[in-house]
Scaffold this motif. Structure first.
Motif, PDB file in Angstrom:
ATOM      1  N   ARG A  66      54.758  26.627  50.838  1.00 17.56           N
ATOM      2  CA  ARG A  66      53.500  27.381  50.794  1.00 17.56           C
ATOM      3  C   ARG A  66      52.721  27.204  52.104  1.00 17.56           C
ATOM      4  N   SER A  67      52.306  28.349  52.661  1.00 18.44           N
ATOM      5  CA  SER A  67      51.537  28.344  53.903  1.00 18.44           C
ATOM      6  C   SER A  67      50.721  29.619  53.982  1.00 18.44           C
ATOM      7  N   ASP A  68      49.712  29.615  54.846  1.00 14.52           N
ATOM      8  CA  ASP A  68      48.883  30.804  55.017  1.00 14.52           C
ATOM      9  C   ASP A  68      49.676  31.980  55.570  1.00 14.52           C
ATOM     10  N   ALA A  69      50.696  31.676  56.396  1.00 17.18           N
ATOM     11  CA  ALA A  69      51.502  32.748  56.993  1.00 17.18           C
ATOM     12  C   ALA A  69      52.443  33.380  55.979  1.00 17.18           C
ATOM     13  N   LEU A  70      52.964  32.581  55.056  1.00 20.93           N
ATOM     14  CA  LEU A  70      53.958  33.076  54.099  1.00 20.93           C
ATOM     15  C   LEU A  70      53.333  33.747  52.884  1.00 20.93           C
ATOM     16  N   THR A  71      52.129  33.338  52.524  1.00 24.78           N
ATOM     17  CA  THR A  71      51.499  33.847  51.305  1.00 24.78           C
ATOM     18  C   THR A  71      51.389  35.373  51.245  1.00 24.78           C
ATOM     19  N   PRO A  72      50.966  36.068  52.326  1.00 29.32           N
ATOM     20  CA  PRO A  72      50.897  37.532  52.242  1.00 29.32           C
ATOM     21  C   PRO A  72      52.241  38.190  51.944  1.00 29.32           C
ATOM     22  N   PHE A  73      53.330  37.621  52.453  1.00 26.88           N
ATOM     23  CA  PHE A  73      54.662  38.175  52.174  1.00 26.88           C
ATOM     24  C   PHE A  73      55.017  37.995  50.701  1.00 26.88           C
ATOM     25  N   PHE A  77      55.826  40.875  47.900  1.00 25.33           N
ATOM     26  CA  PHE A  77      57.012  40.930  47.037  1.00 25.33           C
ATOM     27  C   PHE A  77      56.614  41.005  45.568  1.00 25.33           C
ATOM     28  N   THR A  78      55.616  40.232  45.165  1.00 25.96           N
ATOM     29  CA  THR A  78      55.222  40.257  43.754  1.00 25.96           C
ATOM     30  C   THR A  78      54.656  41.618  43.375  1.00 25.96           C
ATOM     31  N   SER A  79      54.033  42.321  44.348  1.00 26.37           N
ATOM     32  CA  SER A  79      53.471  43.646  44.065  1.00 26.37           C
ATOM     33  C   SER A  79      54.556  44.695  43.836  1.00 26.37           C
ATOM     34  N   LEU A  80      55.787  44.416  44.261  1.00 27.32           N
ATOM     35  CA  LEU A  80      56.884  45.367  44.039  1.00 27.32           C
ATOM     36  C   LEU A  80      57.208  45.547  42.561  1.00 27.32           C
ATOM     37  N   ALA A  81      56.754  44.613  41.738  1.00 31.11           N
ATOM     38  CA  ALA A  81      56.952  44.744  40.286  1.00 31.11           C
ATOM     39  C   ALA A  81      55.660  45.106  39.581  1.00 31.11           C
ATOM     40  N   SER A  82      54.694  45.635  40.329  1.00 31.78           N
ATOM     41  CA  SER A  82      53.430  46.049  39.725  1.00 31.78           C
ATOM     42  C   SER A  82      53.548  47.461  39.151  1.00 31.78           C
ATOM     43  N   VAL A  83      52.631  47.816  38.283  1.00 38.38           N
ATOM     44  CA  VAL A  83      52.676  49.106  37.598  1.00 38.38           C
ATOM     45  C   VAL A  83      52.595  50.261  38.598  1.00 38.38           C
ATOM     46  N   MET A 148      61.212  39.985  34.585  1.00 41.82           N
ATOM     47  CA  MET A 148      61.916  40.877  33.676  1.00 41.82           C
ATOM     48  C   MET A 148      61.883  42.310  34.169  1.00 41.82           C
ATOM     49  N   VAL A 149      60.698  42.763  34.588  1.00 42.86           N
ATOM     50  CA  VAL A 149      60.565  44.137  35.066  1.00 42.86           C
ATOM     51  C   VAL A 149      61.374  44.358  36.335  1.00 42.86           C
ATOM     52  N   ALA A 150      61.341  43.382  37.255  1.00 41.96           N
ATOM     53  CA  ALA A 150      62.105  43.512  38.501  1.00 41.96           C
ATOM     54  C   ALA A 150      63.602  43.606  38.221  1.00 41.96           C
ATOM     55  N   MET A 151      64.101  42.728  37.363  1.00 44.61           N
ATOM     56  CA  MET A 151      65.528  42.769  37.036  1.00 44.61           C
ATOM     57  C   MET A 151      65.890  44.070  36.331  1.00 44.61           C
ATOM     58  N   GLY A 179      69.124  43.605  45.070  1.00 44.15           N
ATOM     59  CA  GLY A 179      69.324  42.255  44.554  1.00 44.15           C
ATOM     60  C   GLY A 179      68.386  41.247  45.188  1.00 44.15           C
ATOM     61  N   LEU A 180      68.164  41.381  46.498  1.00 44.25           N
ATOM     62  CA  LEU A 180      67.227  40.491  47.186  1.00 44.25           C
ATOM     63  C   LEU A 180      65.802  40.701  46.692  1.00 44.25           C
ATOM     64  N   VAL A 181      65.440  41.947  46.416  1.00 46.97           N
ATOM     65  CA  VAL A 181      64.097  42.226  45.881  1.00 46.97           C
ATOM     66  C   VAL A 181      63.909  41.531  44.537  1.00 46.97           C
ATOM     67  N   ILE A 182      64.912  41.626  43.674  1.00 44.40           N
ATOM     68  CA  ILE A 182      64.834  40.951  42.370  1.00 44.40           C
ATOM     69  C   ILE A 182      64.598  39.454  42.553  1.00 44.40           C
ATOM     70  N   ALA A 183      65.403  38.835  43.413  1.00 42.95           N
ATOM     71  CA  ALA A 183      65.274  37.393  43.638  1.00 42.95           C
ATOM     72  C   ALA A 183      63.909  37.033  44.216  1.00 42.95           C
ATOM     73  N   MET A 184      63.442  37.823  45.179  1.00 43.60           N
ATOM     74  CA  MET A 184      62.177  37.500  45.835  1.00 43.60           C
ATOM     75  C   MET A 184      60.974  37.712  44.919  1.00 43.60           C
ATOM     76  N   VAL A 185      61.041  38.684  44.033  1.00 45.82           N
ATOM     77  CA  VAL A 185      59.955  38.846  43.058  1.00 45.82           C
ATOM     78  C   VAL A 185      59.851  37.586  42.200  1.00 45.82           C
ATOM     79  N   GLY A 186      60.994  37.098  41.727  1.00 46.20           N
ATOM     80  CA  GLY A 186      60.981  35.880  40.924  1.00 46.20           C
ATOM     81  C   GLY A 186      60.458  34.678  41.696  1.00 46.20           C
ATOM     82  N   ILE A 187      60.938  34.509  42.936  1.00 42.66           N
ATOM     83  CA  ILE A 187      60.487  33.390  43.765  1.00 42.66           C
ATOM     84  C   ILE A 187      58.993  33.493  44.042  1.00 42.66           C
ATOM     85  N   SER A 188      58.508  34.703  44.271  1.00 42.31           N
ATOM     86  CA  SER A 188      57.086  34.874  44.568  1.00 42.31           C
ATOM     87  C   SER A 188      56.212  34.433  43.406  1.00 42.31           C
TER      88      SER A 188
END
Length: 235
Positions: A66-73, A77-83, A148-151, A179-188
């Motif tokens: 966790r860092s200030d530089a990484l948080t926006p990314f 990624f988490t917004s990719l599974a938003s409504v 769940m939604v990302a997968m 596949g990378l998007v799915i993984a990154m949503v979960g990690i985020s």
């Protein structure tokens, strides 16, 4: 020497037989593996203890990365599974994807997964992690809705691309990207502190089980007609 060759030949035949068995029954193998993992996670969560998996993930993604530089990314990624994002992507798919009703295929998939996630959360009622959230979230934690939604969403896109796209390098590229998007949503979700790793893994497992059923029984009715299927594609 002859004995060694015979043993080596036997090992090769056993390996080929096991691989052949997996190829012929890969849906069943994946379904059983996902179901077993989910049941195990559910049992651990029901015991009320924080799993070692969750502790390790916290140490890696929260304490170390966790860092200030990484948080926006991670927020991106988490917004990719938003409504909103999924609604826009579903509209694009409805307009451009081949088949009889690809938009409906995506919409029905998403609605069913959201309902399934809501039911599971109400049944399990696991509280979210407390004390290290970077964003505000409400509701229960297990299983992760975003995961769940990302997968379900991007997994369905992988199935569509792999089944109906012509066999070329772009088919592989698109599947890897999704596949990378799915993984990154979960990690985020772990990184942002709104889910435990077990929530994310459970969400992936549930949606994977759902996708196996959906792509086998329901999805072909929406996209099979007029879709130029590659005869070598995996069904």
């Amino acid at each position: 020497m002859g004995r060694r060759e015979e043993l080596a030949r036997g090992a090769r035949e056993t390996t080929r037989g096991a691989l052949g068995l997996f190829r012929d029954n890969r849906r069943v193998v994946v379904l059983l593996a996902a179901a077993l993992i989910f049941v195990w996670l559910l049992g651990e969560v029901a015991s009320g203890e924080i799993m070692r998996l969750d502790t390790l993930a916290y140490q890696v993604f929260v304490e170390t990365l966790r860092s200030d530089a990484l948080t926006p990314f991670m927020e991106a990624f988490t917004s990719l599974a938003s409504v909103v994002v999924l609604a826009v992507m579903a509209a694009v798919i409805a307009a451009l994807a081949p088949g009889k009703a690809p938009g409906w295929c995506v919409a029905v998939n998403l609605v069913c997964v959201v309902v399934l996630n809501t039911v599971l959360k109400v049944i399990v009622q696991r509280p979210r992690p407390a004390g290290f959230r970077l964003i505000s979230e409400s509701g229960y934690s297990f299983p992760s809705g975003h995961s769940m939604v990302a997968m379900a969403f991007f997994g369905l896109l992988i199935w569509m691309v792999w089944r109906y796209h012509r066999r070329d390098v772009m088919r592989v590229v698109w599947c890897v990207c999704f596949g990378l998007v799915i993984a990154m949503v979960g990690i985020s979700r772990i990184y942002l502190g709104v889910h435990y790793a077990s929530d994310v893994l459970a969400g992936f497992c549930v949606s994977l089980i759902w996708l196996i059923f959906y792509t086998r029984v329901i999805a072909p009715a929406f996209v099979a007609v007029d879709a130029p299927r590659d005869p070598d594609a995996i069904s």
